[in-house]
Design a protein around this motif. Structure first.
Motif, PDB file in Angstrom:
ATOM      1  N   TRP A 183     -43.016  39.042-103.395  1.00 30.57           N
ATOM      2  CA  TRP A 183     -44.293  38.419-103.021  1.00 30.57           C
ATOM      3  C   TRP A 183     -44.322  37.957-101.569  1.00 30.57           C
ATOM      4  O   TRP A 183     -45.245  37.244-101.171  1.00 30.57           O
ATOM      5  CB  TRP A 183     -44.593  37.232-103.952  1.00 30.57           C
ATOM      6  CG  TRP A 183     -44.511  37.608-105.392  1.00 30.57           C
ATOM      7  CD1 TRP A 183     -43.703  37.065-106.337  1.00 30.57           C
ATOM      8  CD2 TRP A 183     -45.253  38.641-106.054  1.00 30.57           C
ATOM      9  NE1 TRP A 183     -43.877  37.687-107.535  1.00 30.57           N
ATOM     10  CE2 TRP A 183     -44.822  38.658-107.407  1.00 30.57           C
ATOM     11  CE3 TRP A 183     -46.219  39.547-105.643  1.00 30.57           C
ATOM     12  CZ2 TRP A 183     -45.349  39.562-108.325  1.00 30.57           C
ATOM     13  CZ3 TRP A 183     -46.735  40.451-106.560  1.00 30.57           C
ATOM     14  CH2 TRP A 183     -46.301  40.442-107.892  1.00 30.57           C
ATOM     15  N   LYS A 184     -43.341  38.375-100.773  1.00 25.14           N
ATOM     16  CA  LYS A 184     -43.359  38.013 -99.362  1.00 25.14           C
ATOM     17  C   LYS A 184     -44.657  38.489 -98.722  1.00 25.14           C
ATOM     18  O   LYS A 184     -45.045  39.652 -98.870  1.00 25.14           O
ATOM     19  CB  LYS A 184     -42.163  38.627 -98.645  1.00 25.14           C
ATOM     20  CG  LYS A 184     -42.031  38.176 -97.192  1.00 25.14           C
ATOM     21  CD  LYS A 184     -40.774  38.750 -96.553  1.00 25.14           C
ATOM     22  CE  LYS A 184     -40.626  38.265 -95.114  1.00 25.14           C
ATOM     23  NZ  LYS A 184     -39.405  38.831 -94.475  1.00 25.14           N
ATOM     24  N   HIS A 185     -45.350  37.604 -98.064  1.00 25.94           N
ATOM     25  CA  HIS A 185     -46.623  37.854 -97.364  1.00 25.94           C
ATOM     26  C   HIS A 185     -47.799  38.049 -98.330  1.00 25.94           C
ATOM     27  O   HIS A 185     -48.883  38.428 -97.863  1.00 25.94           O
ATOM     28  CB  HIS A 185     -46.536  39.084 -96.448  1.00 25.94           C
ATOM     29  CG  HIS A 185     -45.495  38.980 -95.383  1.00 25.94           C
ATOM     30  ND1 HIS A 185     -45.330  37.851 -94.601  1.00 25.94           N
ATOM     31  CD2 HIS A 185     -44.531  39.868 -94.980  1.00 25.94           C
ATOM     32  CE1 HIS A 185     -44.341  38.048 -93.761  1.00 25.94           C
ATOM     33  NE2 HIS A 185     -43.834  39.246 -93.963  1.00 25.94           N
ATOM     34  N   PHE A 186     -47.637  37.763 -99.606  1.00 24.65           N
ATOM     35  CA  PHE A 186     -48.734  38.046-100.538  1.00 24.65           C
ATOM     36  C   PHE A 186     -49.984  37.246-100.192  1.00 24.65           C
ATOM     37  O   PHE A 186     -51.110  37.741-100.347  1.00 24.65           O
ATOM     38  CB  PHE A 186     -48.308  37.743-101.978  1.00 24.65           C
ATOM     39  CG  PHE A 186     -49.329  38.176-103.009  1.00 24.65           C
ATOM     40  CD1 PHE A 186     -49.416  39.504-103.405  1.00 24.65           C
ATOM     41  CD2 PHE A 186     -50.212  37.269-103.570  1.00 24.65           C
ATOM     42  CE1 PHE A 186     -50.360  39.922-104.337  1.00 24.65           C
ATOM     43  CE2 PHE A 186     -51.162  37.674-104.503  1.00 24.65           C
ATOM     44  CZ  PHE A 186     -51.232  39.003-104.887  1.00 24.65           C
ATOM     45  N   TYR A 187     -49.810  36.024 -99.720  1.00 24.75           N
ATOM     46  CA  TYR A 187     -50.971  35.163 -99.449  1.00 24.75           C
ATOM     47  C   TYR A 187     -51.349  35.104 -97.967  1.00 24.75           C
ATOM     48  O   TYR A 187     -52.187  34.288 -97.587  1.00 24.75           O
ATOM     49  CB  TYR A 187     -50.695  33.750 -99.969  1.00 24.75           C
ATOM     50  CG  TYR A 187     -50.592  33.660-101.468  1.00 24.75           C
ATOM     51  CD1 TYR A 187     -51.726  33.741-102.272  1.00 24.75           C
ATOM     52  CD2 TYR A 187     -49.349  33.500-102.090  1.00 24.75           C
ATOM     53  CE1 TYR A 187     -51.636  33.669-103.645  1.00 24.75           C
ATOM     54  CE2 TYR A 187     -49.251  33.426-103.469  1.00 24.75           C
ATOM     55  CZ  TYR A 187     -50.400  33.516-104.246  1.00 24.75           C
ATOM     56  OH  TYR A 187     -50.298  33.448-105.625  1.00 24.75           O
ATOM     57  N   ARG A 188     -50.765  35.943 -97.141  1.00 23.01           N
ATOM     58  CA  ARG A 188     -51.042  35.798 -95.705  1.00 23.01           C
ATOM     59  C   ARG A 188     -52.477  36.171 -95.361  1.00 23.01           C
ATOM     60  O   ARG A 188     -52.992  35.768 -94.316  1.00 23.01           O
ATOM     61  CB  ARG A 188     -50.055  36.620 -94.885  1.00 23.01           C
ATOM     62  CG  ARG A 188     -50.181  38.118 -95.012  1.00 23.01           C
ATOM     63  CD  ARG A 188     -49.226  38.810 -94.043  1.00 23.01           C
ATOM     64  NE  ARG A 188     -49.002  40.198 -94.414  1.00 23.01           N
ATOM     65  CZ  ARG A 188     -48.150  40.988 -93.766  1.00 23.01           C
ATOM     66  NH1 ARG A 188     -47.460  40.522 -92.753  1.00 23.01           N
ATOM     67  NH2 ARG A 188     -47.988  42.232 -94.155  1.00 23.01           N
ATOM     68  N   ALA A 189     -53.132  36.952 -96.220  1.00 22.62           N
ATOM     69  CA  ALA A 189     -54.529  37.306 -95.960  1.00 22.62           C
ATOM     70  C   ALA A 189     -55.465  36.413 -96.776  1.00 22.62           C
ATOM     71  O   ALA A 189     -56.462  36.886 -97.326  1.00 22.62           O
ATOM     72  CB  ALA A 189     -54.771  38.781 -96.280  1.00 22.62           C
ATOM     73  N   ASP A 190     -55.142  35.131 -96.843  1.00 25.89           N
ATOM     74  CA  ASP A 190     -56.038  34.178 -97.512  1.00 25.89           C
ATOM     75  C   ASP A 190     -57.243  33.953 -96.600  1.00 25.89           C
ATOM     76  O   ASP A 190     -57.346  32.951 -95.898  1.00 25.89           O
ATOM     77  CB  ASP A 190     -55.291  32.863 -97.781  1.00 25.89           C
ATOM     78  CG  ASP A 190     -56.234  31.736 -98.170  1.00 25.89           C
ATOM     79  OD1 ASP A 190     -57.272  32.031 -98.781  1.00 25.89           O
ATOM     80  OD2 ASP A 190     -55.945  30.576 -97.824  1.00 25.89           O
ATOM     81  N   TRP A 191     -58.147  34.916 -96.650  1.00 24.20           N
ATOM     82  CA  TRP A 191     -59.310  34.870 -95.759  1.00 24.20           C
ATOM     83  C   TRP A 191     -60.563  34.341 -96.447  1.00 24.20           C
ATOM     84  O   TRP A 191     -61.575  34.136 -95.788  1.00 24.20           O
ATOM     85  CB  TRP A 191     -59.616  36.277 -95.225  1.00 24.20           C
ATOM     86  CG  TRP A 191     -58.495  36.895 -94.458  1.00 24.20           C
ATOM     87  CD1 TRP A 191     -57.626  36.260 -93.612  1.00 24.20           C
ATOM     88  CD2 TRP A 191     -58.125  38.279 -94.449  1.00 24.20           C
ATOM     89  NE1 TRP A 191     -56.740  37.156 -93.084  1.00 24.20           N
ATOM     90  CE2 TRP A 191     -57.020  38.417 -93.573  1.00 24.20           C
ATOM     91  CE3 TRP A 191     -58.616  39.426 -95.085  1.00 24.20           C
ATOM     92  CZ2 TRP A 191     -56.396  39.636 -93.335  1.00 24.20           C
ATOM     93  CZ3 TRP A 191     -57.997  40.642 -94.836  1.00 24.20           C
ATOM     94  CH2 TRP A 191     -56.896  40.745 -93.974  1.00 24.20           C
TER      95      TRP A 191
END
Length: 687
Positions: free
Chosen positions: A609-617
């Motif tokens: 899940w690394k970077h899974f939430y980085r596009a919380d746009w």
């Protein structure tokens, strides 16, 4: 009693007699992967196989409905052979996946729950015939919508097979057979072709009839008017039909405006319901004729969404015979019209008694609406709302089609599992499903974990009088950013954008309403978080991670959101009373509290899940935090400018120094964080 049994082990051979279409190849790759995960050795094919996969023959007695499968046995008592037989291609796929789940023990959400199957040396399968049960819903699947986490998870854009394959695999394992594979992604992406290759039916967003390109994207600069450019619209539809005519498609007939809004906003000459309904009816007839010409016996649907449902119920829209009418919930699980801004008519959104033809449902277990929706967190109302609403829909004969808004998948496994049970059986026992769901993923503390799931909707904010008026995590962010923007623009009259929740009072009254909701909810989330942490302490490490990813992170988003919203509201109340240092302190707490939500997401970004939430746009915690940081900088300028030293001198400097210090030795102002923490020890303690 039949005592025969088949021993399945690493050495067991498979014989695939169906031929190698792309969907069968993908299904076999799943089974081969599952076999290797259970037995530690790659699955092999061979003629002397103990598992045969083939299409059903008359003598098999396989059920005759589409997608049916059966298990049949041949051979001697000592060496029985399992035949997995399917009525059609999807029947073969579902038969193989039934074998995977109930024989090999592979969970439908094994990837998303990080739950590998139990390693075994051999499995003893009783040689007893199995027949599939006919699903309640003929066409059932997911709309992978607002999927920004999936989009941002990997570097590749549009997302590649490593993102989409686990999505479509989980859908098939849940018994789904159709999908809208993403929202407005570049057509160069793999999402559409991979869904087709895995055997799924494709359907379309109601704003993209027939799956066609948006008019303004294809013809920039032209007015999106069917009256003015019918040939250009029809060109786009014809191209879409040609592209998909050899695929399994549920063709969506519709006519909405660009950007998913009523078409008359682009074409104001249609100024009466009769004119609007007449155009939609004529366009739908044209689309239906075009599809029927290119594809024999097409399956078509029409979204009874928004203004189209209203016009239909008023008698202004005609639906071609055989077209499935799709009715939508309001985004919060209730089968009524959705709220638009402050307008919330709650018109029932199900077929009327005596409505002829086939009907279906588009249903949200996750939603994004810039108000109070749940995007990163679970469905905020009790599970009973889901099962009761779908029961009512099925009772109203809206059971031909069920499309579930599945969002980013990972935060919504519980509700997706619940709906999958309901689309299969026609109803779902909520308690049994919850216990089974918990039992699949945890080895202990079942009662306690089930209690956490039951308590979750009890903690959500009830912002209105209806059972579906329950707040997801976006409630703490979109209204908060509206509050901060309204504040910094110097506006004191009530904000019209907040009236849907806080009413028509002054801006200060609206802000106070949001603070009261957040402050009242926070203790419940605090208690639930403590309970969840206590349960986690007793679980094995892998199950601790699972409970964190599936539940604790969502609780922390709610708790940090409640605290952040309450803090920014307190900041405005202090500011409106000219208490600038106090407003600065509360705004700083908003920054810190929202930051805790971001930290919760980052703690969940481990392993796959690394970077899974980085596009919380969409919820966009970073945006809210930056808004709050801007507010505190603004407030500090009101009383601590220009040298950012006045508050230090007034509240923190020793009295003996205030009258003798030299300015040239005090020119390093404290940071906002440091100043806020130090002011808090003085101002709040003395207030």
């Amino acid at each position: 009693m039949n005592s025969r049994a088949l021993s399945i082990s690493a050495a067991s051979l498979y014989d695939i007699q169906t031929g190698w279409t792309r969907p069968i190849e993908h299904a076999w790759s799943m089974i081969a992967k599952d076999h290797a995960a259970v037995f530690g050795q790659a699955a092999e094919q061979g003629n002397a196989a103990s598992i045969v996969v083939r299409y059903a023959q008359k003598e098999d007695g396989c059920p005759e409905w589409p997608e049916a499968f059966s298990f049949r046995f041949s051979g001697s008592d000592a060496t029985p052979v399992l035949h997995i037989v399917g009525r059609d291609e999807l029947g073969i796929i579902y038969g193989l996946l039934h074998y995977s789940r109930y024989v090999l023990g592979v969970d439908p959400f094994w990837f998303w729950a990080e739950l590998p199957p139990v390693r075994q040396d051999s499995i003893l399968l009783p040689a007893e015939n199995v027949d599939s049960l006919r699903p309640k819903v003929r066409y059932r699947g997911w709309f992978v919508n607002d999927e920004v986490c999936l989009i941002g998870w990997k570097e590749q854009y549009p997302p590649g097979e490593e993102v989409w394959q686990p999505v479509f695999e989980a859908l098939l394992r849940c018994g789904g057979n159709m999908v809208i594979p993403g929202t407005d992604l570049p057509r160069t992406g793999i999402h559409h072709s991979l869904a087709v290759d895995m055997g799924l039916w494709i359907t379309h967003h109601h704003a993209e009839p027939l799956g066609a390109e948006m008019f303004l994207r294809a013809f920039p600069g032209k007015q999106a008017s069917y009256k003015e450019y019918p040939e250009l619209f029809e060109q786009l539809w014809r191209e879409a039909i040609q592209h998909q005519k050899d695929e399994k498609v549920l063709w969506v007939l519709s006519f909405r405006g660009q950007g998913d809004k009523p078409f008359w906003e682009n074409d104001p000459g249609f100024d009466t319901p009769a004119k609007r309904g007449a155009l939609i009816s004529s366009v739908v007839r044209k689309q239906y004729a075009m599809v029927s010409e290119a594809s024999p016996a097409p399956v078509c649907c029409m979204a009874m969404y928004g203004e189209i449902a209203e016009l239909y119920k008023q008698g202004h829209i005609e639906v071609p015979p055989g077209v499935i009418k799709i009715w939508a919930d309001n985004g919060y699980g209730k089968m009524v019209s959705r709220r638009h801004g402050n307008l919330n008519l709650r018109v029932p959104a199900l077929p009327s008694a005596g409505d002829d033809g086939k009907n279906g449902v588009y249903y949200h277990v996750t939603f994004h609406d810039l108000q109070a929706s749940n995007h990163l967190t679970m469905f905020p109302a009790p599970a009973a709302l889901i099962t009761d609403e779908l029961d009512q829909a099925f009772t109203a004969c809206a059971d031909e089609y069920l499309l579930v808004n599945s969002g980013n998948i990972l935060p919504h496994l519980y509700t997706l599992d619940l709906v999958a049970e309901q689309w299969a059986a026609g109803t779902a026992n909520r308690e049994q499903q919850l216990k089974a769901f918990i039992g699949r993923y945890y080895s202990q503390q079942h009662t306690e974990i089930a209690g956490l799931y039951r308590s979750y909707p009890e903690c959500t904010i009830a912002y209105g009088p209806n059972p579906d008026d329950r707040a997801g995590e976006e409630f703490y962010h979109h209204p908060a950013r509206q509050i901060m923007g309204h504040w910094l623009r110097g506006q004191t009259a009530g904000d019209e954008r907040l009236q849907w929740a806080a009413g028509t009072g002054t801006f200060l009254e609206q802000v106070r309403w949001f603070r009261e909701q957040a402050e009242a909810a926070a203790p419940g989330w605090e208690a639930l978080r403590r309970q969840c942490l206590q349960v986690m302490e007793t679980l094995p490490e892998d199950e601790q991670r699972r409970l964190n990813n599936q539940l604790l992170v969502q609780i922390e988003l709610h708790l940090s959101g409640c605290r952040g919203l309450a803090s920014i509201c307190r900041a405005y109340e202090a500011y409106s009373g000219n208490h600038y240092p106090l407003a600065f302190i509360h705004a700083s707490h908003a920054v810190w509290n929202y930051g805790e939500g971001k930290a919760a997401l980052e703690r969940a970004e481990h392993g796959r899940w690394k970077h899974f939430y980085r596009a919380d746009w969409l919820t966009n915690i970073d945006n809210t935090t930056q808004h709050a940081d801007t507010v505190r900088r603004f407030v500090r300028i009101q009383g601590d400018s220009p040298d950012m030293f006045l508050w230090y001198k007034e509240y923190l400097m020793p009295e003996t120094e205030k009258h003798i210090y030299l300015e040239n030795t005090h020119r390093n102002p404290l940071s906002d964080d440091d100043l806020a923490r130090r002011l808090e020890t003085v101002i709040l303690q003395n207030s």
